[in-house]
Enzyme design. Structure first.
Site, mmCIF file in Angstrom:
data_model
loop_
_atom_site.group_PDB
_atom_site.id
_atom_site.type_symbol
_atom_site.label_atom_id
_atom_site.label_comp_id
_atom_site.label_asym_id
_atom_site.label_seq_id
_atom_site.Cartn_x
_atom_site.Cartn_y
_atom_site.Cartn_z
ATOM 1 N N HIS A 19 15.948 17.190 -16.033
ATOM 2 C CA HIS A 19 16.685 16.061 -15.452
ATOM 3 C C HIS A 19 17.906 16.496 -14.638
ATOM 4 O O HIS A 19 19.030 16.024 -14.857
ATOM 5 C CB HIS A 19 17.104 15.079 -16.544
ATOM 6 C CG HIS A 19 15.966 14.299 -17.125
ATOM 7 N ND1 HIS A 19 15.550 13.093 -16.600
ATOM 8 C CD2 HIS A 19 15.144 14.565 -18.179
ATOM 9 C CE1 HIS A 19 14.536 12.642 -17.303
ATOM 10 N NE2 HIS A 19 14.256 13.517 -18.272
ATOM 11 N N ASP A 57 9.737 16.132 -14.856
ATOM 12 C CA ASP A 57 11.112 15.637 -14.793
ATOM 13 C C ASP A 57 12.118 16.764 -14.616
ATOM 14 O O ASP A 57 13.131 16.832 -15.326
ATOM 15 C CB ASP A 57 11.455 14.818 -16.037
ATOM 16 C CG ASP A 57 10.886 13.405 -15.977
ATOM 17 O OD1 ASP A 57 10.318 13.039 -14.932
ATOM 18 O OD2 ASP A 57 10.994 12.683 -16.984
ATOM 19 N N HIS A 126 10.066 10.634 -13.493
ATOM 20 C CA HIS A 126 11.319 10.512 -12.752
ATOM 21 C C HIS A 126 11.216 11.110 -11.355
ATOM 22 O O HIS A 126 11.938 10.690 -10.455
ATOM 23 C CB HIS A 126 12.463 11.201 -13.514
ATOM 24 C CG HIS A 126 13.036 10.359 -14.617
ATOM 25 N ND1 HIS A 126 14.269 9.756 -14.543
ATOM 26 C CD2 HIS A 126 12.526 10.012 -15.824
ATOM 27 C CE1 HIS A 126 14.502 9.080 -15.652
ATOM 28 N NE2 HIS A 126 13.458 9.225 -16.450
ATOM 29 N N HIS A 214 2.583 15.009 -19.054
ATOM 30 C CA HIS A 214 3.855 14.286 -19.087
ATOM 31 C C HIS A 214 3.562 12.800 -19.241
ATOM 32 O O HIS A 214 3.411 12.069 -18.250
ATOM 33 C CB HIS A 214 4.647 14.552 -17.798
ATOM 34 C CG HIS A 214 6.059 14.042 -17.828
ATOM 35 N ND1 HIS A 214 7.141 14.860 -18.062
ATOM 36 C CD2 HIS A 214 6.574 12.797 -17.666
ATOM 37 C CE1 HIS A 214 8.248 14.166 -18.037
ATOM 38 N NE2 HIS A 214 7.931 12.884 -17.790
ATOM 39 N N HIS A 244 11.669 13.178 -25.417
ATOM 40 C CA HIS A 244 12.899 13.965 -25.422
ATOM 41 C C HIS A 244 13.247 14.570 -26.778
ATOM 42 O O HIS A 244 14.114 15.432 -26.854
ATOM 43 C CB HIS A 244 14.061 13.110 -24.916
ATOM 44 C CG HIS A 244 14.064 12.948 -23.439
ATOM 45 N ND1 HIS A 244 15.190 12.607 -22.720
ATOM 46 C CD2 HIS A 244 13.073 13.094 -22.516
ATOM 47 C CE1 HIS A 244 14.895 12.539 -21.434
ATOM 48 N NE2 HIS A 244 13.609 12.826 -21.280
#
Length: 643
Positions: A19, A57, A126, A214, A244
């Site tokens: 991220h 991500d 994302h 994912h 996560h």
């Protein structure tokens, strides 16, 4: 002996959900993700890994800022380029593995580049491909020769996952990857056996099969996740991204007989690790490597009602007592943070502290702003140290839906507000007089989400026009009379039929998005001129509208299975080495004029630089939505855009 072991053993650094760019504008926490990514790449360089494997991500935003892209490119060039030779070979057809790239070959084999540590990555939800050309930030890194983006699939009807075949000494790895796909769609494709994992034609039982995915692993709804049993049982290890929580030690799935490793996110969590995966033949070992530069994070729950000896809600000074208690708790957590510092000079000094205070039972919250002033220079998150909430008491025969119990959110990401969900929730609970009579809540929600997230400015208009055309064709085929009651009844039946066919509805939304993208090339030419001549007649009825184990886990695979079972999973074929061109279909930009007994007033086409609020008024003006619906949608989008 050690030299032979090294020649036959793959060393792979595994990480997911980095991220980059998360909270980059925060004056205290803005560089956290870049510092941790630097540590990850430094570990790879120091341990002389064969390659880095990322599970999606890499970026937090679909369109990362220039700062984020610049820092990422800078770090990849610093650690992954050099003279250290790459010790493994690729045996598969790279034009298939990297067919979406203009340079369809692995970066370390490019004569113009000097790569010492190849990076292989799938995309996450994302940083997924979007826009007219279906590009993502990983494609930019791929074109620059810094990363190998694999696991892409553009088909919504059938997915063939062709592995990257890696060879080092006597060890052979078949690396499978599948970038993020909406869970409901992928779930349905697995059920319908539309997902196929291709296998090598030669010595298929001698390959170590490694799969990177994912998706949601834990169940978020009936079809809003991917059950492990959907995956093929010839797989040896699954690297699972998106979730996560750190569960990096491989756990065995007793039904499928493969292992799953969930590295979690390097974004601040209570436990943050990366993995050093050793593979030799059919044996593997996962070594956990704790990240030392992750900002320390301490969280504690306080239930005021559990301390009747300290807090009495009838005491006029109880609020001051609660505040003093919380100050004491924060001081204790700050002392723990100071004692437990890892000693890495690059670890941020200020910790993250969070107290979740349940004040149900007659208590009142105190001023969070005043409380934060006491810890402004000592914590990284002074403004949100305290989180007040009330425990919701269960009531018998309560028909009210508790959406908090139905929606699960990753703790490290906080609350994510989706326009699509707000739109859907509103229309599903709205009064009958403002219900949608032609469009469905799902379709409208996805169109608005595309408009906000990915700047598909024509998404809403194209969806409405597409639905109008389809409904008109339906009415003509039914030879419906011009009587208003009969038309409304037929439209209602048609809409209910479409709501039941989710797959067909998703196809309609995709078609609308394709039309919107096709219009983009025309908008640039029209932006500088007036659009008053572009008039549109609308006909139809009124719109009513995310580790508890030892430091290493060793596993030896000695299964004598064949090709595995095929229940509720995609079948497996052989790897095709034929090279095919990837083409994207484009919608026809020519729209039929709508003719009906009722038509709407002509509305001029909006300009190119249309804001989100302009888009909301566009819904109202073009499609005559009731003002109550418009205000709700407008407020929802304003709320999302302010996050």
């Amino acid at each position: 002996l050690s030299a032979n072991i090294c020649e036959d053993t793959f060393k792979i650094l595994v990480a997911t959900d980095i991220h980059l760019g998360y909270l980059e504008k925060d004056p205290v926490r803005g560089n956290d993700t870049f510092v941790t990514f630097d540590e990850i790449l430094r570990n790879a360089q120091q341990k002389e890994v064969d390659f880095i494997l990322l599970g999606g991500d890499l970026f937090h935003e679909n369109k990362p800022s220039r700062k984020t892209l610049h820092n990422c490119i800078e770090l990849l060039r610093k650690y992954c380029m050099g003279d250290h030779p790459v010790q493994f070979e690729i045996l598969s057809d790279q034009s298939v593995n990297f067919g979406f790239s203009k340079f369809p070959w692995v970066n370390y084999q490019d004569g113009n580049l000097n790569i010492s540590i190849p990076v292989f990555s799938i995309h996450g939800n994302h940083d997924d491909p979007t826009g007219a050309d279906a590009l993502c930030a990983l494609d930019i890194l791929s074109s620059a020769g810094l990363l190998n983006h694999f696991g892409r699939s553009s088909s919504v009807e059938k997915i063939d996952i062709s592995p990257i075949l890696l060879h080092k000494g006597s060890t052979k790895i078949a690396l499978y990857g599948l970038g993020s796909i909406p869970d409901e769609r992928l779930y349905r494709m697995f059920v319908n056996k539309q997902v196929t994992m291709l296998r090598p034609k030669e010595d298929e039982d001698n390959w170590f099969n490694l799969f990177v995915i994912h998706q949601n692993r834990s169940k978020h709804g009936a079809t809003n996740y991917i059950p492990e049993q959907f995956l093929d049982d010839f797989i040896d290890l699954v690297i699972w991204g998106h979730e996560h929580e750190c569960k990096i030690a491989p756990t065995r799935n007793e039904q499928q007989l493969f292992y799953v490793s969930q590295p979690g996110s390097s974004v601040v969590t209570s436990l943050s690790h990366i993995g050093l995966l050793h593979i030799k033949g059919k044996k593997m070992n996962m070594e956990k490597i704790p990240l030392e530069t992750v900002r320390s994070f301490y969280i504690e729950d306080i239930v005021l009602a559990d301390h009747p000896d300290i807090f009495n809600p009838d005491n006029p000074k109880v609020t001051q007592a609660v505040q003093a208690f919380c100050i004491e708790k924060v001081e204790t957590l700050l002392d723990n943070a100071e004692r437990e510092r890892l000693g890495n000079p690059r670890q941020p000094e200020k910790p993250l502290i969070r107290l979740r205070v349940d004040y149900s039972g007659g208590f009142e919250p105190f001023s969070i702003h005043r409380f934060s002033q006491k810890f402004m220079e000592r914590t990284a998150n002074p403004k949100d140290i305290i989180h007040f909430f009330r425990h919701r008491e269960q009531k018998e025969k309560n028909d009210e839906i508790n959406f908090g119990k139905l929606i699960r959110r990753p703790a490290s990401e906080g609350t994510t507000l989706r326009v699509e969900d707000l739109v859907k929730k509103y229309f599903q609970t709205a009064e009958k007089k403002v219900q949608l009579s032609l469009l469905t809540e799902r379709g409208m929600g996805e169109a608005v989400q595309e408009f906000v997230d990915k700047e598909e400015k024509d998404a809403i208009e194209e969806l409405v026009k597409f639905q109008l055309e389809k409904t008109q064709r339906f009415l003509k085929e039914r030879h419906t009379d011009a009587e208003e009651a009969k038309i409304d009844e037929e439209v209602r039946k048609f809409r209910e039929t479409r709501k039941e066919n989710i797959e067909e509805e998703e196809e309609e939304v995709r078609e609308a998005m394709t039309r919107a993208r096709a219009h983009r090339s025309h908008e640039a030419a029209l932006a500088s001129c007036s659009s008053d001549d572009d008039l549109m007649d609308m006909g139809m009825s009124e719109q009513k509208n995310n580790d508890d184990s030892d430091a290493g886990t060793s596993v030896s695979f000695s299964r004598g299975r064949g090709r595995g079972r095929g229940q509720a999973r995609g079948g497996r074929g052989q790897i095709s080495t034929s090279r095919g061109a990837s083409r994207r279909g484009r919608g026809n930009t020519t729209q039929e004029q709508s003719n009906s007994s009722r038509s709407y007033k002509p509305v001029s086409t909006p300009t190119k630089n249309m804001s989100i609020i302009d888009g909301m008024f566009r819904i109202v003006c073009c499609f005559h939505m009731p003002s109550q619906i418009a205000v709700t949608l407008q407020n929802a989008i304003m709320k999302l855009s302010s996050l």
